[in-house]
Design a protein around this motif. Structure first.
Motif, short mmCIF file in Angstrom:
data_model
loop_
_atom_site.label_atom_id
_atom_site.label_comp_id
_atom_site.label_asym_id
_atom_site.label_seq_id
_atom_site.Cartn_x
_atom_site.Cartn_y
_atom_site.Cartn_z
N ARG A 151 6.02 -5.52 4.53
CA ARG A 151 5.97 -4.22 5.44
C ARG A 151 5.83 -2.91 4.86
O ARG A 151 6.16 -2.75 3.73
CB ARG A 151 7.40 -4.11 5.90
CG ARG A 151 7.66 -5.22 7.03
CD ARG A 151 9.12 -4.65 7.80
NE ARG A 151 10.37 -4.84 7.01
CZ ARG A 151 11.05 -6.00 7.11
NH1 ARG A 151 10.77 -6.82 7.71
NH2 ARG A 151 12.11 -6.16 6.30
N PRO A 152 4.84 -2.05 5.39
CA PRO A 152 4.52 -0.96 4.93
C PRO A 152 6.02 0.11 5.09
O PRO A 152 6.89 -0.31 5.96
CB PRO A 152 3.64 -0.19 5.95
CG PRO A 152 2.99 -1.32 6.34
CD PRO A 152 4.00 -2.20 6.58
N VAL A 189 3.71 -2.58 -1.48
CA VAL A 189 3.44 -2.26 -0.23
C VAL A 189 2.89 -0.90 0.22
O VAL A 189 3.58 0.15 -0.77
CB VAL A 189 4.47 -2.76 0.82
CG1 VAL A 189 4.68 -4.26 0.91
CG2 VAL A 189 5.67 -1.96 0.75
N PRO A 190 2.36 -0.34 1.28
CA PRO A 190 1.87 1.13 1.15
C PRO A 190 3.37 1.99 1.45
O PRO A 190 4.32 1.52 2.39
CB PRO A 190 1.24 1.13 2.79
CG PRO A 190 0.76 -0.20 2.90
CD PRO A 190 1.78 -1.17 2.22
N LEU A 290 -2.00 5.12 7.53
CA LEU A 290 -1.60 3.81 7.06
C LEU A 290 -3.09 3.07 7.33
O LEU A 290 -3.30 2.02 6.61
CB LEU A 290 -0.84 3.33 8.56
CG LEU A 290 0.03 2.04 8.17
CD1 LEU A 290 0.85 2.21 7.03
CD2 LEU A 290 0.87 2.04 9.52
N LEU A 294 -4.12 0.40 4.64
CA LEU A 294 -4.15 -1.17 4.93
C LEU A 294 -5.08 -1.74 4.10
O LEU A 294 -5.24 -3.15 3.84
CB LEU A 294 -4.13 -1.38 6.46
CG LEU A 294 -2.90 -1.08 7.18
CD1 LEU A 294 -3.08 -1.32 8.71
CD2 LEU A 294 -1.49 -1.69 6.45
#
Lengths: 320, 292
Positions: A151-152, A189-190, A290, A294
């Motif tokens: 999950r970001p 993750v971001p 985002l 991604l």
């Protein structure tokens, strides 16, 4: 509104005068509509002028405003199905940091942020948004969880700093902050960080190692509070205003220094004037950011973050 | 008579014996008394209210099938695993087999846990529910084996694993074999987690000893029901060891939340909805990333 800021005085005075005039026209036969219109025009111009030329110290006041929207305010407007998660699984649940999971535009995300209180009672419970080590350890626990489920992570930063207290030192405040910097550097993750109020030193940075860092127009981010700097440099905390001017702590300064990736504009007069509109402004930036991240693979995300921080620094070489 | 006897409490010279006939005014089971607020209510009303006290919200214990019925979308599609697995007596512990038989008759369960595949709000998952009516929900070989099998099933099908814990701890009659179930269940969870599996724990009253010190604490999400007793060592043992009186809320779910051990305490009436939210948030699989 309970709190009047120093630089807003002329605006408020003029607004009061217009109200008075309006009252007056109601009760008398004199038609002052034109006059009122003229004054309202002037008010608009005055507002534009004042808010466009805010001094750093003015922005400090806005960033610390008692009605400044907090992490949970934005979460309730931006995140669907938000589920708050508590505790560091080790010592305690620090309410100066909140965290949880939910959907942002249909994507599962982990949201973590400093949380100030709305009134004295809540502020005591949340320690005025100044975390203890267990707060940072809760944040880290939730970040690991985010990484496991891909999950970001979105971090909202709003603290005067990590709490300088006895218990905090006993439980390893430094280690907790350091550990977060260390581990955040490697998360696959971001990570997007947004300074929404005060970015106070290491206590802020412990949630602030991200792929993208943004600041709200009137937020601040600094190595120490202006008061702290004044007392260290000049042994006089009352010179905070002077310190604020020279420390380069505003969003505009940090953007120029290349520390942050962008400035999120604020509602005229500050985020507290219209929280919903402010959330929309954050939403626009967040979605764009985002979307960019991604596309990056896990390795690229880590490398992207590494590059970002390795570039920061300023030096020259001596001619020997 | 001596003077000191004047001040001492006189000893009762007789004992009261309740009259058998007087007790039978109300047929057994129709009314239930809340152990917390001491109020009395109809048992069928209590059952309808998910076994939550109508007056104070006290959460009565649920047995395994009551729990499954309260949560699963459709009991008809519940596929039970290892239904016939039952304990032997590995240490030849005297009286153990009789006790197992008595509990099997009492609870209609083969052991202290029911495992199977079902769905909550449309999300398929492996669910395990411990039942404290069977040997206090203690963990012996069968409980350990069923939990391990359930986790492996979740891993095989790539679906979440949800477990409701209720246990006094290790099963004394199986000695060190019981102790090793802690390692066995934890190892299974580790493997599942490394494969990216989602584990949700809901601790219910009581979750103590070896169970709390193994799989019950190892979820990606650790939840508990209000008021549940959760801890490692028993209150009496701690008090005797440290020679101190412990606070009233010691080892309650709320106490644990405050001390950072739980993600949340969830009221039974909100349980299905909240578990549904967590399941929904993890239903996308890897890279389910498309911004709306």
């Amino acid at each position: 509104m309970a709190v009047e800021l120093e630089f807003e005085k002329p605006i408020n005075n003029l607004r009061k005068k217009i109200e008075e005039l309006k009252e007056l026209t109601k009760d008398s036969d004199v038609d002052l509509t034109l006059e009122v219109q003229r004054l309202e025009e002037r008010l608009k111009n005055l507002e534009d002028e004042v808010y466009k030329n805010l001094r750093p110290w003015d922005r400090v006041q806005i960033a610390r405003h008692a009605n400044r929207p907090t992490t949970l305010d934005y979460v309730s407007l931006l995140i669907d199905d938000f589920f708050e998660l508590h505790g560091d699984r080790t010592f305690g649940d620090d309410e100066a940091i909140v965290g949880g999971i939910g959907f942002y535009r249909g994507i599962p995300v982990t949201v973590i942020g400093h949380q100030k209180g709305k009134d004295t009672k809540e502020n005591i419970r949340r320690n005025f948004g100044m975390p203890h080590p267990e707060g940072y350890r809760k944040a880290l626990r939730l970040m690991y969880q985010a990484e496991k489920f891909n999950r970001p992570i979105i971090c909202f930063i709003d603290t005067k700093g990590a709490y300088p207290g006895k218990a905090a030192e006993e439980r390893g405040q430094s280690e907790a902050i350091a550990r977060n910097l260390f581990e955040m550097a490697g998360l696959t993750v971001p990570i997007i960080c947004i300074v929404i109020g005060e970015g106070g030193s290491g206590g802020a940075l412990a949630l602030g190692v991200g792929n993208h860092i943004f600041m709200l127009e009137n937020s601040t981010y600094s190595v120490i509070s202006p008061e702290g700097a004044a007392s260290i440099l000049w042994k006089d905390a009352s010179l905070a205003k002077k310190a604020a001017e020279s420390m380069k702590i505003t969003a505009q300064d940090l953007y120029q220094l290349g520390i942050i990736d962008g400035i999120i504009p604020e509602v005229k007069g500050g985020a507290h004037k219209d929280v919903e509109l402010q959330a929309q402004l954050i939403d626009q930036q967040l979605a764009q950011s985002l979307q960019e991240l991604l596309y990056l693979s896990k390795d690229e995300l880590v490398e992207h973050r590494y590059e970002k921080y390795s570039k920061i620094g300023s030096f020259s070489f001596l001619n020997v | 008579m001596q003077l000191k006897n004047l001040f001492s409490k006189s000893k009762k010279k007789y004992a009261t014996i309740p009259v058998e006939t007087a007790k039978k005014d109300i047929p057994e089971g129709i009314m239930t008394k809340c152990p917390d607020c001491k109020k009395i209510m109809f048992t069928n009303e209590l059952d309808k209210n998910l076994k939550i006290c109508l007056h104070c919200g006290y959460h009565f214990q649920m047995n395994a099938f009551e729990r499954l019925e309260s949560l699963l979308d459709d009991m008809a599609t519940f596929e039970e695993l290892d239904r016939d697995l039952s304990s032997g007596n590995p240490l030849k512990f005297p009286g153990y087999e009789e006790k197992l038989k008595a509990d099997q008759q009492k609870t209609k369960l083969s052991e202290a846990i029911v495992t199977g595949i079902g769905s909550i709000n449309g999300h398929q998952l492996v669910i395990a529910v411990m039942d404290s009516n069977f040997r206090m929900g203690s963990m012996g070989s069968v409980v350990g084996e069923k939990i391990k099998n359930a986790i492996e099933k979740a891993d095989e099908l790539s679906i979440p694993f949800l477990i409701f814990t209720a246990s006094g701890g290790a099963r004394m009659q199986e000695g060190v074999i019981s102790l090793m179930q802690m390692a066995k269940t934890s190892a299974a969870l580790k493997k599942f987690s490394d494969h990216g599996g989602l584990t949700i724990i809901v601790m219910t009253h009581p979750t103590t000893g070896g169970v709390s010190a193994s799989f019950a604490s190892l979820g990606d999400f650790n939840f508990a029901e209000p008021g549940a007793l959760i801890g490692f060592a028993g209150r009496r043992i701690i008090e005797q060891t440290i020679r101190e009186k412990l606070p009233d809320d010691f080892q309650t779910a709320e106490f644990l939340l405050k001390h950072g051990q739980l993600d949340a305490v969830i009221h039974r009436k909100e349980l299905k909805e909240k578990l549904g939210t967590i399941l929904k948030l993890h239903s996308g699989g890897e890279k389910a990333w498309q911004l709306n």
